[in-house]
Design a protein around this motif. Sequence first.
Motif, PDB file in Angstrom:
ATOM      1  N   GLU A  60       0.525  -5.127  11.403  1.00 32.06           N
ATOM      2  CA  GLU A  60      -0.487  -7.183  11.141  1.00 32.06           C
ATOM      3  C   GLU A  60      -1.115  -6.682  12.486  1.00 32.06           C
ATOM      4  OE1 GLU A  60       0.201 -11.473  12.590  1.00 32.06           O
ATOM      5  OE2 GLU A  60       1.759 -10.237  12.090  1.00 32.06           O
ATOM      6  N   GLN A  61      -0.585  -5.956  13.821  1.00 31.44           N
ATOM      7  CA  GLN A  61      -1.713  -5.814  14.633  1.00 31.44           C
ATOM      8  C   GLN A  61      -2.798  -4.812  14.599  1.00 31.44           C
ATOM      9  OE1 GLN A  61      -2.415  -7.970  17.137  1.00 31.44           O
ATOM     10  NE2 GLN A  61      -3.226  -6.170  17.898  1.00 31.44           N
ATOM     11  N   SER A  62      -2.935  -4.348  13.998  1.00 31.85           N
ATOM     12  CA  SER A  62      -4.289  -2.377  13.364  1.00 31.85           C
ATOM     13  C   SER A  62      -4.878  -3.339  13.064  1.00 31.85           C
ATOM     14  CB  SER A  62      -3.057  -1.688  12.700  1.00 31.85           C
ATOM     15  OG  SER A  62      -2.205  -1.236  13.745  1.00 31.85           O
ATOM     16  N   ILE A  63      -4.729  -4.344  12.083  1.00 30.10           N
ATOM     17  CA  ILE A  63      -5.802  -5.146  11.034  1.00 30.10           C
ATOM     18  C   ILE A  63      -6.354  -5.592  11.611  1.00 30.10           C
ATOM     19  CG2 ILE A  63      -5.537  -6.481   9.122  1.00 30.10           C
ATOM     20  CD1 ILE A  63      -3.238  -5.547   7.606  1.00 30.10           C
ATOM     21  N   LEU A  68       7.617  -2.438  11.694  1.00 30.87           N
ATOM     22  CA  LEU A  68       6.684  -1.941  11.542  1.00 30.87           C
ATOM     23  C   LEU A  68       5.889  -2.876  10.518  1.00 30.87           C
ATOM     24  CD1 LEU A  68       5.278   0.661  10.085  1.00 30.87           C
ATOM     25  CD2 LEU A  68       7.146   0.767   8.735  1.00 30.87           C
ATOM     26  N   SER A  69       6.369  -4.224  10.139  1.00 29.43           N
ATOM     27  CA  SER A  69       5.545  -5.605   9.981  1.00 29.43           C
ATOM     28  C   SER A  69       4.157  -5.834  10.516  1.00 29.43           C
ATOM     29  CB  SER A  69       5.649  -6.014   9.906  1.00 29.43           C
ATOM     30  OG  SER A  69       6.512  -5.449   8.052  1.00 29.43           O
ATOM     31  N   VAL A  83       0.807  -0.896   0.250  1.00 26.63           N
ATOM     32  CA  VAL A  83      -0.167  -0.218  -0.014  1.00 26.63           C
ATOM     33  C   VAL A  83       1.017   1.147  -0.133  1.00 26.63           C
ATOM     34  CG1 VAL A  83      -1.930   1.416   1.194  1.00 26.63           C
ATOM     35  CG2 VAL A  83      -1.789  -1.421   1.673  1.00 26.63           C
ATOM     36  N   ARG A  84       0.859   1.577  -0.783  1.00 26.01           N
ATOM     37  CA  ARG A  84       1.330   2.887  -0.898  1.00 26.01           C
ATOM     38  C   ARG A  84       0.928   4.378  -0.446  1.00 26.01           C
ATOM     39  NH1 ARG A  84       5.340   3.602  -3.832  1.00 26.01           N
ATOM     40  NH2 ARG A  84       5.848   2.486  -5.994  1.00 26.01           N
ATOM     41  N   ILE A  85       1.488   5.080   0.869  1.00 29.81           N
ATOM     42  CA  ILE A  85       1.355   5.599   1.553  1.00 29.81           C
ATOM     43  C   ILE A  85       1.992   6.796   2.050  1.00 29.81           C
ATOM     44  CG2 ILE A  85       0.101   4.398   3.496  1.00 29.81           C
ATOM     45  CD1 ILE A  85       2.480   4.181   5.449  1.00 29.81           C
ATOM     46  N   GLU A  86       1.152   7.936   2.416  1.00 33.98           N
ATOM     47  CA  GLU A  86       2.494   9.421   2.134  1.00 33.98           C
ATOM     48  C   GLU A  86       3.390   9.564   3.483  1.00 33.98           C
ATOM     49  OE1 GLU A  86       1.906  12.184   0.689  1.00 33.98           O
ATOM     50  OE2 GLU A  86      -0.214  11.153  -0.276  1.00 33.98           O
ATOM     51  N   PRO A  87       5.096   9.925   2.799  1.00 37.35           N
ATOM     52  CA  PRO A  87       6.064   9.563   4.213  1.00 37.35           C
ATOM     53  C   PRO A  87       5.473  10.497   5.152  1.00 37.35           C
ATOM     54  CG  PRO A  87       6.042  10.547   1.716  1.00 37.35           C
ATOM     55  CD  PRO A  87       5.282  11.068   1.685  1.00 37.35           C
ATOM     56  N   GLU A  88       4.775  10.996   5.827  1.00 37.20           N
ATOM     57  CA  GLU A  88       3.755  11.287   7.272  1.00 37.20           C
ATOM     58  C   GLU A  88       3.418  10.610   7.956  1.00 37.20           C
ATOM     59  OE1 GLU A  88       5.454  15.025   4.685  1.00 37.20           O
ATOM     60  OE2 GLU A  88       3.533  13.381   4.305  1.00 37.20           O
ATOM     61  N   LEU A  89       2.561   9.813   7.519  1.00 33.14           N
ATOM     62  CA  LEU A  89       1.630   8.486   7.662  1.00 33.14           C
ATOM     63  C   LEU A  89       3.093   7.293   8.648  1.00 33.14           C
ATOM     64  CD1 LEU A  89      -0.830   6.980   8.767  1.00 33.14           C
ATOM     65  CD2 LEU A  89      -1.208   6.419   6.189  1.00 33.14           C
ATOM     66  N   ARG A  90       3.245   7.206   7.195  1.00 26.70           N
ATOM     67  CA  ARG A  90       5.066   6.028   7.637  1.00 26.70           C
ATOM     68  C   ARG A  90       5.787   6.080   8.979  1.00 26.70           C
ATOM     69  NH1 ARG A  90       7.970   1.870   4.819  1.00 26.70           N
ATOM     70  NH2 ARG A  90       9.869   1.185   6.267  1.00 26.70           N
ATOM     71  N   GLU A  91       6.245   7.349   8.999  1.00 27.73           N
ATOM     72  CA  GLU A  91       6.404   8.598   9.790  1.00 27.73           C
ATOM     73  C   GLU A  91       5.869   8.813  11.962  1.00 27.73           C
ATOM     74  OE1 GLU A  91       7.870  12.364   8.749  1.00 27.73           O
ATOM     75  OE2 GLU A  91       9.329  11.686   7.046  1.00 27.73           O
ATOM     76  N   ALA A  92       4.658   8.835  11.349  1.00 26.22           N
ATOM     77  CA  ALA A  92       3.585   8.466  11.813  1.00 26.22           C
ATOM     78  C   ALA A  92       3.393   6.874  13.099  1.00 26.22           C
ATOM     79  CB  ALA A  92       2.500   9.008  12.059  1.00 26.22           C
ATOM     80  N   ALA A  93       3.590   6.638  12.233  1.00 28.77           N
ATOM     81  CA  ALA A  93       3.529   4.625  12.259  1.00 28.77           C
ATOM     82  C   ALA A  93       4.321   4.836  13.098  1.00 28.77           C
ATOM     83  CB  ALA A  93       3.467   4.108  11.255  1.00 28.77           C
ATOM     84  N   GLU A  94       6.288   4.610  12.565  1.00 26.45           N
ATOM     85  CA  GLU A  94       7.159   4.569  12.921  1.00 26.45           C
ATOM     86  C   GLU A  94       7.029   5.535  14.502  1.00 26.45           C
ATOM     87  OE1 GLU A  94       9.963   6.081  10.080  1.00 26.45           O
ATOM     88  OE2 GLU A  94       9.483   3.024   9.111  1.00 26.45           O
ATOM     89  N   SER A  95       7.236   6.366  14.308  1.00 26.20           N
ATOM     90  CA  SER A  95       6.890   7.082  15.402  1.00 26.20           C
ATOM     91  C   SER A  95       6.403   6.478  17.303  1.00 26.20           C
ATOM     92  CB  SER A  95       6.764   8.780  15.563  1.00 26.20           C
ATOM     93  OG  SER A  95       5.215   8.681  15.769  1.00 26.20           O
TER      94      SER A  95
END
Length: 66
Positions: free
Chosen positions: A34-37, A29-30, A9-21
Amino acid sequence: MKTATLPSVRIEPELREAAESVLSDGESLSAFVEQSIRANIERRRLQGDFVARGLASRDRAKENGQ
């Protein structure tokens, strides 16, 4: 049972950064995805059950004239 992969899934870099934070120590991140799903599947199932119970309650009330 064999495992399967989810589509990329392509996402905005800001969303990836927010998830990683918000990752816990040692969490990937994987694993987070998975847990989010899993959590969203459970939430939607519970929500569907809740709505079904509400509609059934409404129908019983109509039948009883309440």
